[in-house]
Design a protein around this motif. Structure first.
Motif, PDB file in Angstrom:
ATOM      1  N   SER A  98      48.267 -10.486 -25.776  1.00  0.00           N
ATOM      2  CA  SER A  98      49.699 -10.772 -25.804  1.00  0.00           C
ATOM      3  C   SER A  98      50.309 -10.498 -24.433  1.00  0.00           C
ATOM      4  CB  SER A  98      50.411  -9.930 -26.865  1.00  0.00           C
ATOM      5  OG  SER A  98      49.930 -10.230 -28.161  1.00  0.00           O
ATOM      6  N   THR A 129      54.334 -10.128 -22.528  1.00  0.00           N
ATOM      7  CA  THR A 129      55.785 -10.064 -22.704  1.00  0.00           C
ATOM      8  C   THR A 129      56.472 -10.402 -21.391  1.00  0.00           C
ATOM      9  OG1 THR A 129      55.631  -8.396 -24.445  1.00  0.00           O
ATOM     10  CG2 THR A 129      57.760  -8.631 -23.339  1.00  0.00           C
ATOM     11  N   HIS A 170      59.820 -10.096 -19.507  1.00  0.00           N
ATOM     12  CA  HIS A 170      60.959  -9.198 -19.628  1.00  0.00           C
ATOM     13  C   HIS A 170      62.194  -9.782 -18.951  1.00  0.00           C
ATOM     14  CE1 HIS A 170      58.562  -5.961 -21.323  1.00  0.00           C
ATOM     15  NE2 HIS A 170      57.655  -6.176 -20.386  1.00  0.00           N
ATOM     16  N   TRP A 206      65.031 -19.546 -23.697  1.00  0.00           N
ATOM     17  CA  TRP A 206      63.714 -19.597 -23.068  1.00  0.00           C
ATOM     18  C   TRP A 206      63.196 -21.032 -23.140  1.00  0.00           C
ATOM     19  CZ3 TRP A 206      61.195 -15.971 -20.289  1.00  0.00           C
ATOM     20  CH2 TRP A 206      61.611 -14.643 -20.408  1.00  0.00           C
ATOM     21  N   THR A 214      62.947 -19.254 -32.833  1.00  0.00           N
ATOM     22  CA  THR A 214      61.762 -19.584 -32.052  1.00  0.00           C
ATOM     23  C   THR A 214      61.256 -20.953 -32.497  1.00  0.00           C
ATOM     24  OG1 THR A 214      60.328 -18.409 -33.617  1.00  0.00           O
ATOM     25  CG2 THR A 214      61.094 -17.183 -31.680  1.00  0.00           C
ATOM     26  N   LYS A 257      57.685 -14.011 -30.285  1.00  0.00           N
ATOM     27  CA  LYS A 257      58.571 -12.970 -30.788  1.00  0.00           C
ATOM     28  C   LYS A 257      59.663 -12.741 -29.747  1.00  0.00           C
ATOM     29  CE  LYS A 257      54.987 -10.553 -33.447  1.00  0.00           C
ATOM     30  NZ  LYS A 257      54.255  -9.260 -33.635  1.00  0.00           N
ATOM     31  N   LEU A 258      60.912 -12.767 -30.184  1.00  0.00           N
ATOM     32  CA  LEU A 258      62.047 -12.575 -29.281  1.00  0.00           C
ATOM     33  C   LEU A 258      62.748 -11.272 -29.639  1.00  0.00           C
ATOM     34  CD1 LEU A 258      63.615 -13.943 -26.968  1.00  0.00           C
ATOM     35  CD2 LEU A 258      65.110 -14.959 -28.683  1.00  0.00           C
ATOM     36  N   ASP A 259      62.855 -10.373 -28.678  1.00  0.00           N
ATOM     37  CA  ASP A 259      63.513  -9.085 -28.886  1.00  0.00           C
ATOM     38  C   ASP A 259      65.020  -9.293 -28.919  1.00  0.00           C
ATOM     39  OD1 ASP A 259      64.721  -6.517 -28.474  1.00  0.00           O
ATOM     40  OD2 ASP A 259      62.811  -5.776 -27.721  1.00  0.00           O
ATOM     41  N   SER A 261      63.815 -10.182 -24.349  1.00  0.00           N
ATOM     42  CA  SER A 261      62.469 -10.397 -23.819  1.00  0.00           C
ATOM     43  C   SER A 261      61.632 -11.203 -24.808  1.00  0.00           C
ATOM     44  CB  SER A 261      61.793  -9.060 -23.516  1.00  0.00           C
ATOM     45  OG  SER A 261      62.510  -8.355 -22.511  1.00  0.00           O
ATOM     46  N   LEU A 262      60.721 -12.028 -24.250  1.00  0.00           N
ATOM     47  CA  LEU A 262      59.903 -12.934 -25.059  1.00  0.00           C
ATOM     48  C   LEU A 262      58.450 -12.487 -25.021  1.00  0.00           C
ATOM     49  CD1 LEU A 262      59.784 -15.677 -26.660  1.00  0.00           C
ATOM     50  CD2 LEU A 262      59.138 -16.725 -24.464  1.00  0.00           C
ATOM     51  N   THR A 263      57.819 -12.338 -26.204  1.00  0.00           N
ATOM     52  CA  THR A 263      56.412 -11.987 -26.310  1.00  0.00           C
ATOM     53  C   THR A 263      55.635 -13.178 -26.862  1.00  0.00           C
ATOM     54  OG1 THR A 263      56.892  -9.636 -26.647  1.00  0.00           O
ATOM     55  CG2 THR A 263      54.725 -10.429 -27.337  1.00  0.00           C
ATOM     56  N   THR A 274      52.017 -14.045 -28.395  1.00  0.00           N
ATOM     57  CA  THR A 274      50.850 -13.378 -28.972  1.00  0.00           C
ATOM     58  C   THR A 274      49.669 -14.341 -29.029  1.00  0.00           C
ATOM     59  OG1 THR A 274      51.486 -13.977 -31.238  1.00  0.00           O
ATOM     60  CG2 THR A 274      52.363 -11.925 -30.367  1.00  0.00           C
TER      61      THR A 274
END
Length: 319
Positions: free
Chosen positions: A226, A228, A230, A242, A263, A276-278, A283-285, A287
């Motif tokens: 994964s 991320t 930031h 994004w 997403t 995954k979006l915090d 921040s975008l992860t 995976t």
């Protein structure tokens, strides 16, 4: 916008000896300023509008300057020039800031060195303004003359902003690309119309993560791991977007007002069940990465006064 400065113009080239200029506000036409050139006096009654040191008069022209304007000053302003039997009316609408923080007339923008930032005019009817100027350290760095529809960047000040500035001709907003520490400081926007002038101030602060930071940040990750990306934000803005690759395909978004996190799988499904979006930092992860996720990612952090732009190159290594 609340916190801005606005100047209401009399249209005079000079206040004459016999002129008595009255500025009034509200449905009851309360006197807030009077210039009596014959008596050599200027009186300001800014306490009647909720605070001192908010009103100023241009002594040569009689223009009324309202600083750090508030929503309670929305309404009708009336100008009377008794020596000339001239009257004018101005209807001011003051909008509260979209962000929750208090404004003092200066909007602070924090940006990482190497990123890009757009300062917004917040004007929907830009055609009303015949001259739009962006000023940095008391020098005009960019201007739009709507009468000729020509953008001019002052040659004597081009070096700190060489190949860095873009001005939107529809909105007048200013974009600064690949920003450096020498571009930090106060930016003043001045928009002139025949009846009034609006001033907005933006203070750009720049923080540096490393000495060799670039406008595009590169991130490497092993396949199936994964990664991320930031935002480097401690507080969310109005909207986070994004995008992936040069066609800017939207893959994730966050809207602060309705707390909506979205997403998307991408045009070919390569991001399905991988993003995954915090909702605290934006921040975008990504995976379970594959080599298909290698490429350019573009981030837009949007608020009412400005937009921050960040770019990331992700390299997914198979071994």
């Amino acid at each position: 916008m609340e916190g801005d400065t606005v100047t209401l113009h009399t249209g005079l080239t000079e206040v004459q000896t016999g002129d008595v200029i009255d500025w009034r506000f509200g449905p009851n036409a309360i006197l807030i300023a009077r210039v009596n050139r014959a008596a050599g006096t200027t009186k300001l009654y800014d306490d009647v509008i909720g605070g001192r040191d908010r009103l100023y008069i241009n002594q040569q022209l009689g223009d009324l300057i309202i600083t750090n304007i508030r929503t309670e000053l929305s309404g009708l302003f009336k100008l009377s020039i008794h020596g000339r039997n001239k009257e004018m009316r101005y209807n001011i609408s003051v909008f509260p800031p979209v962000l929750s923080d208090k404004t003092d007339g200066v909007k602070t923008v924090s940006v990482m060195e190497g990123d890009s930032v757009t300062l917004h005019t917040d004007v929907t009817e830009i055609q009303k303004y015949h001259l739009i100027q962006w000023i940095f350290r008391n020098i005009v760095i960019s201007s739009i003359d709507k009468t000729s529809k020509v953008r001019a960047i002052k040659k004597h000040n081009a070096k700190p902003f060489l190949n860095k500035l873009e001005v939107d001709h529809e909105t007048g907003s200013l974009k600064i690309r690949n920003i450096r520490t020498e571009q930090c400081g106060m930016y003043i926007l001045q928009m002139n119309s025949s009846t009034h002038t609006i001033h907005k101030r933006f203070n750009i602060t720049i923080f540096v993560v490393c000495a060799d930071t670039d406008a595009v940040k590169s991130v490497s990750v092993m396949k199936e791991d994964s990664v991320t990306l930031h935002t480097d934000l401690t507080d969310i803005y109005d909207e986070i977007l994004w995008m992936f690759e040069y066609e800017d395909s939207l893959i994730a978004a966050f809207n602060r007002i309705d707390q909506n996190v979205s997403t998307y799988e991408g045009d070919d499904g390569r991001f399905r069940d991988r993003l995954k979006l915090d909702d605290q930092t934006g921040s975008l992860t990504i995976t379970n990465t594959t080599t298909e996720h290698t490429g350019l990612y573009h981030l837009e952090i949007i608020s009412s006064r400005h937009t921050l732009h960040k770019s990331f190159i992700v390299n997914v290594c198979s071994m």
